[in-house]
Design an enzyme around this catalytic site. Structure first.
Site, mmCIF file in Angstrom:
data_model
loop_
_atom_site.group_PDB
_atom_site.id
_atom_site.type_symbol
_atom_site.label_atom_id
_atom_site.label_comp_id
_atom_site.label_asym_id
_atom_site.label_seq_id
_atom_site.Cartn_x
_atom_site.Cartn_y
_atom_site.Cartn_z
ATOM 1 N N LYS A 1 3.130 -6.955 0.076
ATOM 2 C CA LYS A 1 3.463 -5.706 -0.624
ATOM 3 C C LYS A 1 3.192 -4.494 0.273
ATOM 4 C CE LYS A 1 0.464 -3.674 -3.748
ATOM 5 N NZ LYS A 1 0.308 -2.256 -3.402
ATOM 6 N N ASN A 2 1.994 -4.452 0.857
ATOM 7 C CA ASN A 2 1.593 -3.244 1.576
ATOM 8 C C ASN A 2 2.262 -3.100 2.939
ATOM 9 O OD1 ASN A 2 0.128 -2.532 -0.602
ATOM 10 N ND2 ASN A 2 -1.876 -3.076 0.256
ATOM 11 N N CYS B 1 -6.666 7.884 -9.330
ATOM 12 C CA CYS B 1 -6.191 6.705 -10.047
ATOM 13 C C CYS B 1 -7.426 5.918 -10.473
ATOM 14 C CB CYS B 1 -5.261 5.865 -9.181
ATOM 15 S SG CYS B 1 -6.109 5.048 -7.851
ATOM 16 N N ARG C 1 -8.663 9.438 -4.225
ATOM 17 C CA ARG C 1 -7.556 9.201 -3.294
ATOM 18 C C ARG C 1 -6.820 10.456 -2.820
ATOM 19 N NH1 ARG C 1 -4.866 3.535 -4.971
ATOM 20 N NH2 ARG C 1 -4.628 3.369 -2.761
ATOM 21 N N ASP D 1 -9.551 -4.692 -1.482
ATOM 22 C CA ASP D 1 -8.620 -5.247 -2.472
ATOM 23 C C ASP D 1 -9.075 -6.623 -2.980
ATOM 24 O OD1 ASP D 1 -7.000 -3.054 -2.449
ATOM 25 O OD2 ASP D 1 -5.475 -3.904 -1.133
ATOM 26 N N ARG E 1 2.959 -5.188 -10.713
ATOM 27 C CA ARG E 1 3.235 -4.287 -9.590
ATOM 28 C C ARG E 1 3.116 -5.002 -8.256
ATOM 29 N NH1 ARG E 1 -0.823 0.070 -9.093
ATOM 30 N NH2 ARG E 1 0.158 -0.064 -7.062
HETATM 31 C C1 UD1 Z 1 -4.124 1.201 1.036
HETATM 32 C C2 UD1 Z 1 -3.622 0.056 0.170
HETATM 33 C C3 UD1 Z 1 -4.648 -0.336 -0.878
HETATM 34 C C4 UD1 Z 1 -6.005 -0.592 -0.229
HETATM 35 C C5 UD1 Z 1 -6.411 0.584 0.652
HETATM 36 C C6 UD1 Z 1 -7.689 0.316 1.430
HETATM 37 C C7 UD1 Z 1 -1.240 0.384 0.129
HETATM 38 C C8 UD1 Z 1 -0.035 0.714 -0.671
HETATM 39 N N1 UD1 Z 1 -2.407 0.457 -0.489
HETATM 40 O O1 UD1 Z 1 -4.246 2.352 0.195
HETATM 41 O O2 UD1 Z 1 -4.187 -1.513 -1.530
HETATM 42 O O3 UD1 Z 1 -6.963 -0.775 -1.246
HETATM 43 O O4 UD1 Z 1 -5.378 0.858 1.604
HETATM 44 O O5 UD1 Z 1 -7.558 -0.826 2.218
HETATM 45 O O6 UD1 Z 1 -1.153 0.029 1.293
HETATM 46 N N2 UD1 Z 1 -8.755 9.102 1.923
HETATM 47 C C9 UD1 Z 1 -9.064 10.439 2.036
HETATM 48 N N3 UD1 Z 1 -8.105 11.290 2.528
HETATM 49 C C10 UD1 Z 1 -6.852 10.842 2.903
HETATM 50 C C11 UD1 Z 1 -6.562 9.453 2.780
HETATM 51 C C12 UD1 Z 1 -7.541 8.613 2.285
HETATM 52 O O7 UD1 Z 1 -10.170 10.885 1.694
HETATM 53 O O8 UD1 Z 1 -6.025 11.653 3.334
HETATM 54 C C13 UD1 Z 1 -9.781 8.177 1.352
HETATM 55 C C14 UD1 Z 1 -9.323 7.617 -0.003
HETATM 56 O O9 UD1 Z 1 -9.648 8.494 -1.062
HETATM 57 C C15 UD1 Z 1 -10.077 6.296 -0.059
HETATM 58 C C16 UD1 Z 1 -10.148 5.862 1.415
HETATM 59 O O10 UD1 Z 1 -9.883 7.036 2.182
HETATM 60 O O11 UD1 Z 1 -11.367 6.482 -0.545
HETATM 61 C C17 UD1 Z 1 -9.167 4.756 1.775
HETATM 62 O O12 UD1 Z 1 -7.857 5.197 1.598
HETATM 63 P P1 UD1 Z 1 -6.620 4.633 2.424
HETATM 64 O O13 UD1 Z 1 -7.087 3.743 3.513
HETATM 65 O O14 UD1 Z 1 -5.756 5.790 2.795
HETATM 66 O O15 UD1 Z 1 -5.903 3.744 1.327
HETATM 67 P P2 UD1 Z 1 -4.399 3.774 0.880
HETATM 68 O O16 UD1 Z 1 -3.516 3.857 2.082
HETATM 69 O O17 UD1 Z 1 -4.210 4.784 -0.188
#
Ligand code: UD1
Length: 429
Positions: free
Chosen positions: A22-23, A118, A123, A317, A409
Protein backbone atom coordinates in the site's frame (compact mmCIF):
# COMPACT_ATOMS: atom_id res chain seq x y z
CA UNK A 1 -23.26 -1.90 9.50
CA UNK A 2 -20.45 -3.90 7.86
CA UNK A 3 -18.45 -5.93 10.36
CA UNK A 4 -16.19 -8.97 10.63
CA UNK A 5 -17.46 -11.89 12.72
CA UNK A 6 -14.71 -14.19 13.95
CA UNK A 7 -15.10 -17.46 15.84
CA UNK A 8 -11.87 -18.04 17.73
CA UNK A 9 -9.95 -21.26 18.19
CA UNK A 10 -9.17 -22.45 14.65
CA UNK A 11 -5.58 -23.28 13.71
CA UNK A 12 -4.02 -21.68 10.62
CA UNK A 13 -2.30 -23.89 8.10
CA UNK A 14 -1.14 -23.57 4.48
CA UNK A 15 0.15 -20.82 2.23
CA UNK A 16 -0.76 -17.16 1.83
CA UNK A 17 0.49 -14.72 -0.80
CA UNK A 18 1.27 -11.16 0.24
CA UNK A 19 -0.14 -8.35 -1.93
CA UNK A 20 1.58 -5.26 -3.30
CA UNK A 21 2.63 -2.65 -0.73
CA UNK A 22 0.00 0.00 0.00
CA UNK A 23 2.59 2.55 1.10
CA UNK A 24 4.57 2.08 -2.09
CA UNK A 25 1.64 1.94 -4.53
CA UNK A 26 0.09 5.19 -3.27
CA UNK A 27 3.33 7.15 -3.64
CA UNK A 28 4.19 5.70 -7.04
CA UNK A 29 0.70 6.57 -8.27
CA UNK A 30 1.31 10.16 -7.13
CA UNK A 31 4.76 10.20 -8.76
CA UNK A 32 3.23 9.15 -12.08
CA UNK A 33 1.80 12.71 -12.27
CA UNK A 34 5.27 13.81 -13.40
CA UNK A 35 5.83 11.10 -15.99
CA UNK A 36 4.56 11.98 -19.46
CA UNK A 37 2.57 9.28 -21.28
CA UNK A 38 1.32 6.02 -19.83
CA UNK A 39 2.59 4.42 -16.64
CA UNK A 40 1.60 0.80 -16.12
CA UNK A 41 1.83 -0.47 -12.54
CA UNK A 42 1.64 -4.16 -11.70
CA UNK A 43 0.93 -5.85 -8.37
CA UNK A 44 -1.23 -2.93 -7.20
CA UNK A 45 -3.38 -4.00 -4.23
CA UNK A 46 -7.15 -3.65 -4.60
CA UNK A 47 -7.77 -1.69 -1.40
CA UNK A 48 -9.80 1.40 -0.61
CA UNK A 49 -6.76 3.69 -0.27
CA UNK A 50 -5.66 2.86 -3.83
CA UNK A 51 -9.18 3.63 -5.06
CA UNK A 52 -9.05 6.96 -3.21
CA UNK A 53 -5.69 7.85 -4.79
CA UNK A 54 -7.15 6.94 -8.18
CA UNK A 55 -10.00 9.37 -7.42
CA UNK A 56 -7.49 12.09 -6.47
CA UNK A 57 -5.63 11.60 -9.78
CA UNK A 58 -8.93 11.56 -11.67
CA UNK A 59 -9.99 14.83 -10.12
CA UNK A 60 -6.71 16.40 -11.20
CA UNK A 61 -7.52 15.36 -14.76
CA UNK A 62 -5.39 12.23 -15.14
CA UNK A 63 -6.79 9.13 -16.82
CA UNK A 64 -6.71 6.13 -14.51
CA UNK A 65 -7.71 2.63 -15.46
CA UNK A 66 -7.60 -0.11 -12.80
CA UNK A 67 -7.86 -3.74 -13.92
CA UNK A 68 -8.70 -5.03 -10.46
CA UNK A 69 -8.81 -8.69 -11.46
CA UNK A 70 -5.14 -8.53 -12.53
CA UNK A 71 -3.93 -5.81 -10.12
CA UNK A 72 -2.76 -3.66 -13.03
CA UNK A 73 -3.25 0.09 -12.89
CA UNK A 74 -2.59 2.47 -15.78
CA UNK A 75 -2.17 6.21 -15.41
CA UNK A 76 -1.90 8.87 -18.07
CA UNK A 77 -1.31 12.32 -16.52
CA UNK A 78 -1.00 14.24 -19.80
CA UNK A 79 -4.34 16.05 -19.41
CA UNK A 80 -3.94 17.22 -15.82
CA UNK A 81 -5.45 20.69 -15.50
CA UNK A 82 -6.17 21.06 -11.79
CA UNK A 83 -3.53 21.41 -9.09
CA UNK A 84 -5.77 20.87 -6.07
CA UNK A 85 -6.14 17.97 -3.62
CA UNK A 86 -9.50 18.81 -2.00
CA UNK A 87 -10.42 18.40 1.67
CA UNK A 88 -12.95 15.61 1.15
CA UNK A 89 -10.21 13.34 -0.29
CA UNK A 90 -7.36 14.38 2.04
CA UNK A 91 -9.74 13.85 4.96
CA UNK A 92 -10.48 10.35 3.68
CA UNK A 93 -6.83 9.53 3.09
CA UNK A 94 -3.93 11.53 4.40
CA UNK A 95 -1.55 10.18 1.75
CA UNK A 96 -3.43 12.38 -0.77
CA UNK A 97 -0.97 15.12 0.22
CA UNK A 98 1.72 13.15 -1.62
CA UNK A 99 0.49 14.69 -4.88
CA UNK A 100 1.93 18.03 -3.66
CA UNK A 101 5.58 17.31 -4.53
CA UNK A 102 4.84 16.00 -8.05
CA UNK A 103 2.38 18.83 -8.91
CA UNK A 104 4.73 21.51 -7.60
CA UNK A 105 7.62 19.99 -9.50
CA UNK A 106 5.77 19.70 -12.81
CA UNK A 107 3.52 22.77 -12.79
CA UNK A 108 5.13 25.04 -10.20
CA UNK A 109 1.99 25.25 -8.05
CA UNK A 110 -0.29 23.15 -5.88
CA UNK A 111 -3.14 23.60 -3.42
CA UNK A 112 -3.71 20.87 -0.83
CA UNK A 113 -6.00 20.62 2.15
CA UNK A 114 -4.06 20.50 5.43
CA UNK A 115 -4.64 16.98 6.78
CA UNK A 116 -4.91 17.75 10.51
CA UNK A 117 -4.80 15.02 13.11
CA UNK A 118 -6.01 11.46 12.99
CA UNK A 119 -6.55 8.60 15.39
CA UNK A 120 -2.85 7.91 15.85
CA UNK A 121 -1.53 11.43 16.36
CA UNK A 122 -1.37 15.02 15.20
CA UNK A 123 0.65 14.36 12.01
CA UNK A 124 2.09 17.68 10.93
CA UNK A 125 3.31 18.54 7.41
CA UNK A 126 5.76 21.26 8.46
CA UNK A 127 8.78 19.27 7.23
CA UNK A 128 7.23 18.84 3.77
CA UNK A 129 6.57 22.58 3.52
CA UNK A 130 10.02 23.57 4.81
CA UNK A 131 11.54 21.42 2.07
CA UNK A 132 9.42 23.07 -0.63
CA UNK A 133 10.37 26.49 0.71
CA UNK A 134 14.09 25.73 0.54
CA UNK A 135 13.52 24.70 -3.07
CA UNK A 136 12.12 28.12 -3.94
CA UNK A 137 8.43 27.74 -3.20
CA UNK A 138 6.29 30.09 -1.17
CA UNK A 139 3.69 28.44 1.06
CA UNK A 140 0.54 30.35 1.94
CA UNK A 141 -1.75 28.76 4.51
CA UNK A 142 -5.36 29.93 4.58
CA UNK A 143 -8.88 28.53 4.85
CA UNK A 144 -7.57 25.07 5.77
CA UNK A 145 -5.45 24.79 2.64
CA UNK A 146 -1.80 25.28 1.83
CA UNK A 147 -1.05 26.90 -1.49
CA UNK A 148 2.55 26.40 -2.63
CA UNK A 149 3.97 28.19 -5.62
CA UNK A 150 7.46 28.18 -7.08
CA UNK A 151 8.62 31.80 -6.83
CA UNK A 152 12.39 31.88 -6.72
CA UNK A 153 13.37 28.81 -8.71
CA UNK A 154 14.17 28.95 -12.38
CA UNK A 155 13.39 31.90 -14.67
CA UNK A 156 9.73 32.67 -15.50
CA UNK A 157 8.34 30.29 -18.11
CA UNK A 158 11.30 27.92 -17.72
CA UNK A 159 10.63 24.20 -17.78
CA UNK A 160 12.12 23.58 -14.35
CA UNK A 161 10.12 25.40 -11.69
CA UNK A 162 11.95 24.61 -8.44
CA UNK A 163 15.64 24.85 -7.62
CA UNK A 164 17.73 22.20 -5.91
CA UNK A 165 18.62 22.67 -2.23
CA UNK A 166 20.24 20.91 0.72
CA UNK A 167 17.51 19.88 3.13
CA UNK A 168 18.21 18.58 6.63
CA UNK A 169 15.15 16.84 8.03
CA UNK A 170 14.73 17.21 11.79
CA UNK A 171 13.08 13.80 11.86
CA UNK A 172 13.28 11.09 9.16
CA UNK A 173 9.65 11.54 8.11
CA UNK A 174 8.62 9.18 5.34
CA UNK A 175 6.04 11.51 3.86
CA UNK A 176 8.42 14.51 3.87
CA UNK A 177 11.24 12.45 2.32
CA UNK A 178 8.90 11.23 -0.43
CA UNK A 179 7.30 14.60 -1.17
CA UNK A 180 10.65 16.41 -1.28
CA UNK A 181 12.32 13.65 -3.33
CA UNK A 182 9.51 13.87 -5.89
CA UNK A 183 9.54 17.68 -5.94
CA UNK A 184 13.28 17.61 -6.65
CA UNK A 185 12.98 15.39 -9.73
CA UNK A 186 12.10 18.15 -12.20
CA UNK A 187 13.98 20.98 -10.46
CA UNK A 188 17.09 22.78 -11.61
CA UNK A 189 20.28 21.56 -9.95
CA UNK A 190 20.96 19.14 -7.15
CA UNK A 191 18.90 18.40 -4.04
CA UNK A 192 20.31 16.57 -1.05
CA UNK A 193 17.97 15.23 1.63
CA UNK A 194 19.88 14.53 4.85
CA UNK A 195 18.42 12.41 7.65
CA UNK A 196 16.07 10.96 5.04
CA UNK A 197 13.70 8.11 5.85
CA UNK A 198 15.03 4.73 4.64
CA UNK A 199 11.95 2.51 4.41
CA UNK A 200 12.09 -0.01 1.54
CA UNK A 201 8.94 1.63 0.10
CA UNK A 202 10.95 4.83 -0.38
CA UNK A 203 13.54 2.82 -2.33
CA UNK A 204 10.69 1.42 -4.43
CA UNK A 205 9.49 4.96 -5.20
CA UNK A 206 13.04 6.09 -6.07
CA UNK A 207 13.58 3.04 -8.32
CA UNK A 208 10.31 3.79 -10.12
CA UNK A 209 11.31 7.44 -10.63
CA UNK A 210 14.74 6.42 -11.94
CA UNK A 211 13.04 4.06 -14.39
CA UNK A 212 11.04 7.09 -15.60
CA UNK A 213 14.31 9.00 -16.17
CA UNK A 214 14.98 10.65 -12.78
CA UNK A 215 18.50 10.80 -11.37
CA UNK A 216 18.29 9.71 -7.75
CA UNK A 217 21.24 8.24 -5.86
CA UNK A 218 21.94 7.33 -2.25
CA UNK A 219 18.79 5.18 -2.32
CA UNK A 220 18.37 3.32 0.97
CA UNK A 221 20.79 5.62 2.82
CA UNK A 222 19.96 8.59 4.99
CA UNK A 223 21.35 11.00 2.41
CA UNK A 224 19.39 10.96 -0.84
CA UNK A 225 20.73 12.96 -3.78
CA UNK A 226 18.50 14.06 -6.66
CA UNK A 227 19.84 15.71 -9.83
CA UNK A 228 16.92 17.48 -11.49
CA UNK A 229 16.06 16.55 -15.08
CA UNK A 230 13.88 18.23 -17.76
CA UNK A 231 11.26 15.53 -18.01
CA UNK A 232 10.18 12.04 -16.96
CA UNK A 233 8.48 9.44 -19.12
CA UNK A 234 5.92 6.84 -17.98
CA UNK A 235 7.13 3.24 -17.66
CA UNK A 236 6.08 -0.23 -16.54
CA UNK A 237 6.82 -1.05 -12.92
CA UNK A 238 5.97 -3.77 -10.44
CA UNK A 239 5.12 -2.66 -6.89
CA UNK A 240 7.09 -4.41 -4.11
CA UNK A 241 5.24 -6.63 -1.67
CA UNK A 242 3.76 -5.29 1.55
CA UNK A 243 5.89 -5.91 4.62
CA UNK A 244 3.19 -4.73 7.03
CA UNK A 245 0.69 -7.20 5.57
CA UNK A 246 3.45 -9.84 5.78
CA UNK A 247 4.09 -8.92 9.43
CA UNK A 248 0.37 -9.19 10.15
CA UNK A 249 0.24 -12.76 8.77
CA UNK A 250 3.46 -13.64 10.61
CA UNK A 251 1.88 -12.61 13.93
CA UNK A 252 -1.41 -14.36 13.07
CA UNK A 253 0.60 -17.54 12.43
CA UNK A 254 2.63 -17.09 15.60
CA UNK A 255 -0.66 -16.80 17.52
CA UNK A 256 -2.42 -19.84 16.13
CA UNK A 257 -0.55 -21.41 13.20
CA UNK A 258 0.49 -25.01 12.65
CA UNK A 259 2.65 -24.35 9.62
CA UNK A 260 2.08 -21.27 7.50
CA UNK A 261 4.12 -20.28 4.45
CA UNK A 262 3.99 -16.54 3.75
CA UNK A 263 5.00 -15.96 0.13
CA UNK A 264 6.25 -12.48 -0.68
CA UNK A 265 7.45 -11.83 2.90
CA UNK A 266 10.94 -10.38 2.44
CA UNK A 267 13.08 -10.98 5.54
CA UNK A 268 15.64 -8.29 4.75
CA UNK A 269 12.87 -5.64 4.70
CA UNK A 270 11.72 -6.65 8.18
CA UNK A 271 14.92 -7.78 9.91
CA UNK A 272 14.42 -6.28 13.39
CA UNK A 273 10.78 -7.37 13.50
CA UNK A 274 11.70 -10.98 12.60
CA UNK A 275 14.62 -10.98 15.05
CA UNK A 276 12.30 -9.79 17.83
CA UNK A 277 9.89 -12.63 17.12
CA UNK A 278 12.80 -15.09 17.22
CA UNK A 279 13.80 -13.67 20.63
CA UNK A 280 10.23 -14.18 21.84
CA UNK A 281 10.52 -17.82 20.79
CA UNK A 282 8.43 -17.80 17.60
CA UNK A 283 9.52 -20.55 15.21
CA UNK A 284 10.25 -18.31 12.20
CA UNK A 285 12.36 -19.21 9.19
CA UNK A 286 13.60 -17.28 6.16
CA UNK A 287 13.34 -19.07 2.82
CA UNK A 288 15.35 -17.42 0.03
CA UNK A 289 14.47 -13.93 1.24
CA UNK A 290 11.09 -14.20 -0.48
CA UNK A 291 9.07 -16.45 1.83
CA UNK A 292 8.79 -16.69 5.60
CA UNK A 293 7.67 -19.90 7.23
CA UNK A 294 6.12 -20.01 10.70
CA UNK A 295 5.82 -23.34 12.47
CA UNK A 296 4.25 -24.08 15.83
CA UNK A 297 6.70 -23.05 18.55
CA UNK A 298 8.33 -25.77 20.61
CA UNK A 299 8.53 -24.00 23.97
CA UNK A 300 6.63 -21.31 25.87
CA UNK A 301 6.93 -17.85 24.35
CA UNK A 302 8.82 -15.21 26.34
CA UNK A 303 7.68 -11.65 27.18
CA UNK A 304 9.52 -8.84 25.42
CA UNK A 305 10.44 -5.19 25.30
CA UNK A 306 9.49 -3.59 21.99
CA UNK A 307 10.31 -0.03 21.01
CA UNK A 308 9.14 1.44 17.70
CA UNK A 309 11.49 3.55 15.59
CA UNK A 310 11.80 4.68 11.96
CA UNK A 311 13.22 2.01 9.63
CA UNK A 312 15.24 -0.11 10.19
CA UNK A 313 13.72 0.00 13.68
CA UNK A 314 10.65 -1.93 14.79
CA UNK A 315 7.79 -0.59 12.60
CA UNK A 316 5.12 1.46 14.35
CA UNK A 317 2.54 -0.03 11.97
CA UNK A 318 3.16 -3.47 13.49
CA UNK A 319 3.03 -2.21 17.08
CA UNK A 320 -0.70 -2.87 17.73
CA UNK A 321 -0.44 -6.25 16.02
CA UNK A 322 2.63 -7.35 18.01
CA UNK A 323 0.87 -6.24 21.21
CA UNK A 324 -1.79 -8.89 20.60
CA UNK A 325 0.92 -11.56 20.60
CA UNK A 326 2.32 -10.27 23.90
CA UNK A 327 -1.16 -10.26 25.52
CA UNK A 328 -1.18 -13.99 26.24
CA UNK A 329 2.53 -14.56 26.93
CA UNK A 330 3.11 -15.16 30.67
CA UNK A 331 5.01 -12.32 32.38
CA UNK A 332 5.28 -8.62 31.72
CA UNK A 333 6.06 -7.07 28.34
CA UNK A 334 6.59 -3.41 27.59
CA UNK A 335 5.84 -1.70 24.30
CA UNK A 336 7.12 1.83 23.70
CA UNK A 337 5.72 3.92 20.86
CA UNK A 338 8.19 6.53 19.61
CA UNK A 339 6.79 7.54 16.21
CA UNK A 340 3.19 8.60 16.90
CA UNK A 341 1.93 10.12 20.15
CA UNK A 342 -1.48 8.50 20.20
CA UNK A 343 -1.09 4.99 18.89
CA UNK A 344 -2.63 3.09 21.83
CA UNK A 345 -6.31 3.85 21.14
CA UNK A 346 -6.99 0.16 20.47
CA UNK A 347 -5.83 -0.89 23.95
CA UNK A 348 -9.20 -0.23 25.59
CA UNK A 349 -10.80 -2.55 23.04
CA UNK A 350 -8.24 -5.30 23.70
CA UNK A 351 -8.80 -4.90 27.44
CA UNK A 352 -12.53 -5.41 26.80
CA UNK A 353 -11.49 -8.78 25.37
CA UNK A 354 -9.76 -9.66 28.64
CA UNK A 355 -6.24 -8.34 27.98
CA UNK A 356 -4.38 -6.66 30.83
CA UNK A 357 -2.65 -3.60 29.35
CA UNK A 358 -1.91 -0.37 31.16
CA UNK A 359 -0.81 2.76 29.34
CA UNK A 360 1.71 5.09 30.88
CA UNK A 361 2.55 7.94 28.48
CA UNK A 362 4.00 6.36 25.39
CA UNK A 363 4.55 2.99 27.09
CA UNK A 364 2.15 0.06 27.28
CA UNK A 365 2.72 -2.38 30.12
CA UNK A 366 1.26 -5.76 29.20
CA UNK A 367 0.68 -8.48 31.77
CA UNK A 368 0.12 -11.78 30.00
CA UNK A 369 -3.30 -13.38 30.60
CA UNK A 370 -4.36 -17.02 30.07
CA UNK A 371 -6.87 -16.25 27.36
CA UNK A 372 -8.80 -13.55 25.57
CA UNK A 373 -12.57 -13.68 25.32
CA UNK A 374 -14.60 -12.76 22.24
CA UNK A 375 -16.47 -9.44 22.40
CA UNK A 376 -17.90 -6.75 20.13
CA UNK A 377 -15.08 -4.26 19.48
CA UNK A 378 -14.44 -1.28 17.19
CA UNK A 379 -11.40 -0.62 15.01
CA UNK A 380 -9.94 2.81 15.76
CA UNK A 381 -7.57 2.83 12.77
CA UNK A 382 -6.22 0.51 10.08
CA UNK A 383 -3.62 -1.48 12.05
CA UNK A 384 -5.73 -1.41 15.21
CA UNK A 385 -8.46 -3.11 13.18
CA UNK A 386 -6.06 -5.84 12.06
CA UNK A 387 -4.91 -6.30 15.66
CA UNK A 388 -8.49 -6.82 16.89
CA UNK A 389 -9.17 -9.36 14.14
CA UNK A 390 -6.05 -11.29 15.20
CA UNK A 391 -7.18 -11.13 18.82
CA UNK A 392 -10.50 -12.61 17.68
CA UNK A 393 -8.67 -15.58 16.13
CA UNK A 394 -7.41 -16.73 19.55
CA UNK A 395 -10.29 -15.51 21.73
CA UNK A 396 -12.89 -17.77 23.29
CA UNK A 397 -16.21 -17.52 21.46
CA UNK A 398 -17.24 -14.88 18.95
CA UNK A 399 -15.66 -11.49 18.26
CA UNK A 400 -17.41 -8.88 16.16
CA UNK A 401 -15.16 -6.15 14.76
CA UNK A 402 -16.95 -2.92 13.79
CA UNK A 403 -15.68 0.16 11.90
CA UNK A 404 -13.97 -2.13 9.42
CA UNK A 405 -13.77 0.63 6.83
CA UNK A 406 -10.34 1.23 8.40
CA UNK A 407 -9.24 -2.33 7.65
CA UNK A 408 -10.56 -2.23 4.07
CA UNK A 409 -8.36 0.81 3.45
CA UNK A 410 -5.20 -1.25 3.62
CA UNK A 411 -5.63 -5.04 3.46
CA UNK A 412 -6.52 -6.80 0.22
CA UNK A 413 -8.95 -9.71 0.76
CA UNK A 414 -7.93 -9.96 4.43
CA UNK A 415 -10.86 -12.13 5.50
CA UNK A 416 -10.58 -14.36 2.43
CA UNK A 417 -6.84 -14.92 2.95
CA UNK A 418 -7.43 -15.80 6.63
CA UNK A 419 -10.31 -18.12 5.69
CA UNK A 420 -8.08 -19.91 3.17
CA UNK A 421 -5.66 -20.60 6.03
CA UNK A 422 -8.47 -22.08 8.12
CA UNK A 423 -9.79 -19.13 10.16
CA UNK A 424 -13.51 -18.81 10.84
CA UNK A 425 -14.09 -15.21 9.76
CA UNK A 426 -16.85 -13.68 7.68
CA UNK A 427 -17.67 -10.19 6.57
CA UNK A 428 -21.34 -9.25 6.91
CA UNK A 429 -23.13 -6.10 5.85
C1 UD1 B 1 3.89 6.77 6.86
C2 UD1 B 1 2.96 5.59 6.64
C3 UD1 B 1 2.37 5.09 7.95
C4 UD1 B 1 3.47 4.84 8.97
C5 UD1 B 1 4.37 6.06 9.10
C6 UD1 B 1 5.57 5.81 10.01
C7 UD1 B 1 2.06 5.98 4.45
C8 UD1 B 1 0.87 6.29 3.62
N1 UD1 B 1 1.89 5.98 5.76
O1 UD1 B 1 3.09 7.86 7.33
O2 UD1 B 1 1.65 3.89 7.68
O3 UD1 B 1 2.87 4.56 10.22
O4 UD1 B 1 4.88 6.43 7.82
O5 UD1 B 1 6.31 4.72 9.55
O6 UD1 B 1 3.13 5.71 3.93
N2 UD1 B 1 5.95 14.57 11.29
C9 UD1 B 1 6.10 15.90 11.60
N3 UD1 B 1 6.17 16.81 10.58
C10 UD1 B 1 6.10 16.43 9.25
C11 UD1 B 1 5.96 15.04 8.95
C12 UD1 B 1 5.88 14.14 10.00
O7 UD1 B 1 6.15 16.29 12.78
O8 UD1 B 1 6.17 17.29 8.37
C13 UD1 B 1 5.83 13.58 12.40
C14 UD1 B 1 4.43 12.94 12.42
O9 UD1 B 1 3.51 13.74 13.14
C15 UD1 B 1 4.72 11.60 13.07
C16 UD1 B 1 6.14 11.26 12.60
O10 UD1 B 1 6.70 12.49 12.14
O11 UD1 B 1 4.71 11.71 14.46
C17 UD1 B 1 6.18 10.21 11.50
O12 UD1 B 1 5.53 10.68 10.36
P1 UD1 B 1 5.89 10.21 8.88
O13 UD1 B 1 7.12 9.38 8.89
O14 UD1 B 1 5.87 11.41 8.00
O15 UD1 B 1 4.66 9.27 8.55
P2 UD1 B 1 3.71 9.32 7.31
O16 UD1 B 1 4.51 9.51 6.06
O17 UD1 B 1 2.59 10.26 7.56
Amino acid sequence: MTKFIIKGGNKLNGKVKISGAKNSALKIMAAAIMAGGRTILKNVPVIDDVLTMAEVLNQLGAEVDFDTSHNILEINPDNIKSFEAPYELVRKMRASILVAGPLLSRFGEVKVAIPGGCNIGSRQIDLHLKGFELMGAENVIEHGYVYSKAVSGAAKGAKRKLKGAEINLEFPSRGATENIMMAACLSSGKTIINNAAKEPEINDLANFLNKCGAKISGIGTDSIVIEGVDELAGCQYEIMSDSIEAGTFIIASALCGKKVEIAGAVWENMGIFCQKLKDIGVNIENKENSTIIIKKSKGILKPAYISTLPYPGFPTDLQPIATVLLCTIPGISIVTENVFENRFMYVDELNRMGANIKIDGHHAVITGVNKLSGAPVSATDLRAGAALILAGLIADGTTEVYEINHVLRGYENFDKKLRNLGADIIKVS
